[in-house]
Structures are given as C-alpha cells and as structure tokens.
Design a protein around this motif. Structure first.
Motif, PDB file in Angstrom:
ATOM      1  N   VAL A   1       0.838  -1.196   0.000  1.00 19.57           N
ATOM      2  CA  VAL A   1       0.000   0.000   0.000  1.00 19.57           C
ATOM      3  C   VAL A   1       0.872   1.245   0.000  1.00 19.57           C
ATOM      4  O   VAL A   1       0.651   2.171  -0.771  1.00 19.57           O
ATOM      5  N   GLU A   2       1.878   1.270   0.860  1.00 21.92           N
ATOM      6  CA  GLU A   2       2.777   2.425   0.924  1.00 21.92           C
ATOM      7  C   GLU A   2       3.482   2.641  -0.411  1.00 21.92           C
ATOM      8  O   GLU A   2       3.568   3.764  -0.909  1.00 21.92           O
ATOM      9  N   PHE A   3       3.970   1.562  -0.996  1.00 24.37           N
ATOM     10  CA  PHE A   3       4.679   1.656  -2.270  1.00 24.37           C
ATOM     11  C   PHE A   3       3.756   2.191  -3.367  1.00 24.37           C
ATOM     12  O   PHE A   3       4.138   3.083  -4.127  1.00 24.37           O
ATOM     13  N   LEU A   4       2.542   1.652  -3.434  1.00 25.62           N
ATOM     14  CA  LEU A   4       1.601   2.102  -4.457  1.00 25.62           C
ATOM     15  C   LEU A   4       1.198   3.559  -4.269  1.00 25.62           C
ATOM     16  O   LEU A   4       1.076   4.314  -5.235  1.00 25.62           O
ATOM     17  N   CYS A   5       0.992   3.958  -3.035  1.00 26.77           N
ATOM     18  CA  CYS A   5       0.616   5.356  -2.775  1.00 26.77           C
ATOM     19  C   CYS A   5       1.732   6.304  -3.190  1.00 26.77           C
ATOM     20  O   CYS A   5       1.469   7.344  -3.804  1.00 26.77           O
ATOM     21  N   VAL A   6       2.960   5.956  -2.862  1.00 24.25           N
ATOM     22  CA  VAL A   6       4.096   6.794  -3.268  1.00 24.25           C
ATOM     23  C   VAL A   6       4.202   6.826  -4.784  1.00 24.25           C
ATOM     24  O   VAL A   6       4.422   7.885  -5.384  1.00 24.25           O
ATOM     25  N   THR A   7       4.017   5.682  -5.426  1.00 25.42           N
ATOM     26  CA  THR A   7       4.070   5.615  -6.886  1.00 25.42           C
ATOM     27  C   THR A   7       3.004   6.508  -7.517  1.00 25.42           C
ATOM     28  O   THR A   7       3.284   7.277  -8.441  1.00 25.42           O
TER      29      THR A   7
END
Length: 154
Positions: A135-141
């Motif tokens: 989730v964190e990775f996708l949000c940053v992306t």
C-alpha cells in the motif's frame, strides 16, 4: 372591442419592457455558481471553513480532461477519480479489470483539466490487499506519477 384594445396595448407595452426567458442570463435564473478564486486551489482548511459556515461541499467524479475542465469551471470543491472508470469509460461489467496504469492515465488527464479542486485518486481493487508495504509503495508511486493528487482512496 375597447377591452380587447386595452389588453392588446398592455401586452405590447409589457412585451417591450420585459425580456423573454431565453434572453435572461443563466445567473439570473438559478443564481449561478458563486464566484471562485480560480488561482487558489481547494485545501483541507478551505473545506473545514465551508463546513463550519454550513456551506455545502461539492464532490464530483471525473475520468477525463473535458469533464475535469467543466468541473473546474463550475467551482466544484473535490474531484474524485475512481475505479468505476472501468465500467463507465471502458465498458466492463465490474471495476475489477481496470489496472493501476489505466487509472494513472485517467488521473493525469483529470489533473490537467481541473486546476482548482482537491483531487482524490482511487486505487483499483486488488492492487493493495497483499501487505501494508505494498500500500505504501503504491501510494508513493501514484503520488509521484500524478503530481496533483492530494489524497488516495483505498
């Protein structure tokens, strides 16, 4: 006969002094949108102030540049780009087939059209269920690739 002439004169003078409905500007029909400062983007502080004053907060979904442009000119406060684009734009039966890449295309188009509203992006179903790190990775992306997104809805 004199009654008919009197009525005809009154109707003629009334027609000359009043405007027909098709000539009345939209603003006078329903009040029109309130003046907005189009250079100032909507923030959480702005929304909080509207809530305290009891003013309505408007939110509309947009999937492309033209709808975002009109949404912006109408003075809408929040613009949501959601995964229902799978059904509305792409013609699928559910929201499941849309990918993150397709969502980013819609998000970028909306960001180009809507300069003022607070933008909320939506992560497609199934892109973040495996772990909180994902989730964190996708949000940053998403936030990096869609420069104007302020919020992401899970």
């Amino acid at each position: 006969m004199s009654l008919f002439r009197t009525l005809a004169k009154r109707c003629t003078s009334l027609a000359k002094s009043s405007r027909y409905m098709s000539n009345i500007p939209e603003d006078s029909v329903y009040g029109g949108p309130k003046p907005q400062n189009h250079n100032q983007r909507v923030t959480l502080t702005h929304l909080r102030q509207k809530h305290r004053k009891g003013e309505p907060i408007t939110m509309v979904t947009a999937y492309d540049y033209p709808s975002a442009f009109h949404l912006d000119s109408a003075g809408i406060d929040i613009c949501l780009v959601e995964d229902s684009a799978s059904m509305v734009v792409h013609g699928h039966d559910t929201t499941l087939p849309i990918t993150l890449d397709k969502m980013l295309v819609h998000c970028r188009a909306v960001a180009r059209g809507a300069k003022r509203p607070l933008l909320v992006g939506d992560l497609p179903f199934g892109t973040y269920e495996s772990s909180s790190h994902q989730v964190e990775f996708l949000c940053v992306t998403v936030l990096n690739s869609w420069k104007r997104a302020e919020f992401i809805r899970l």
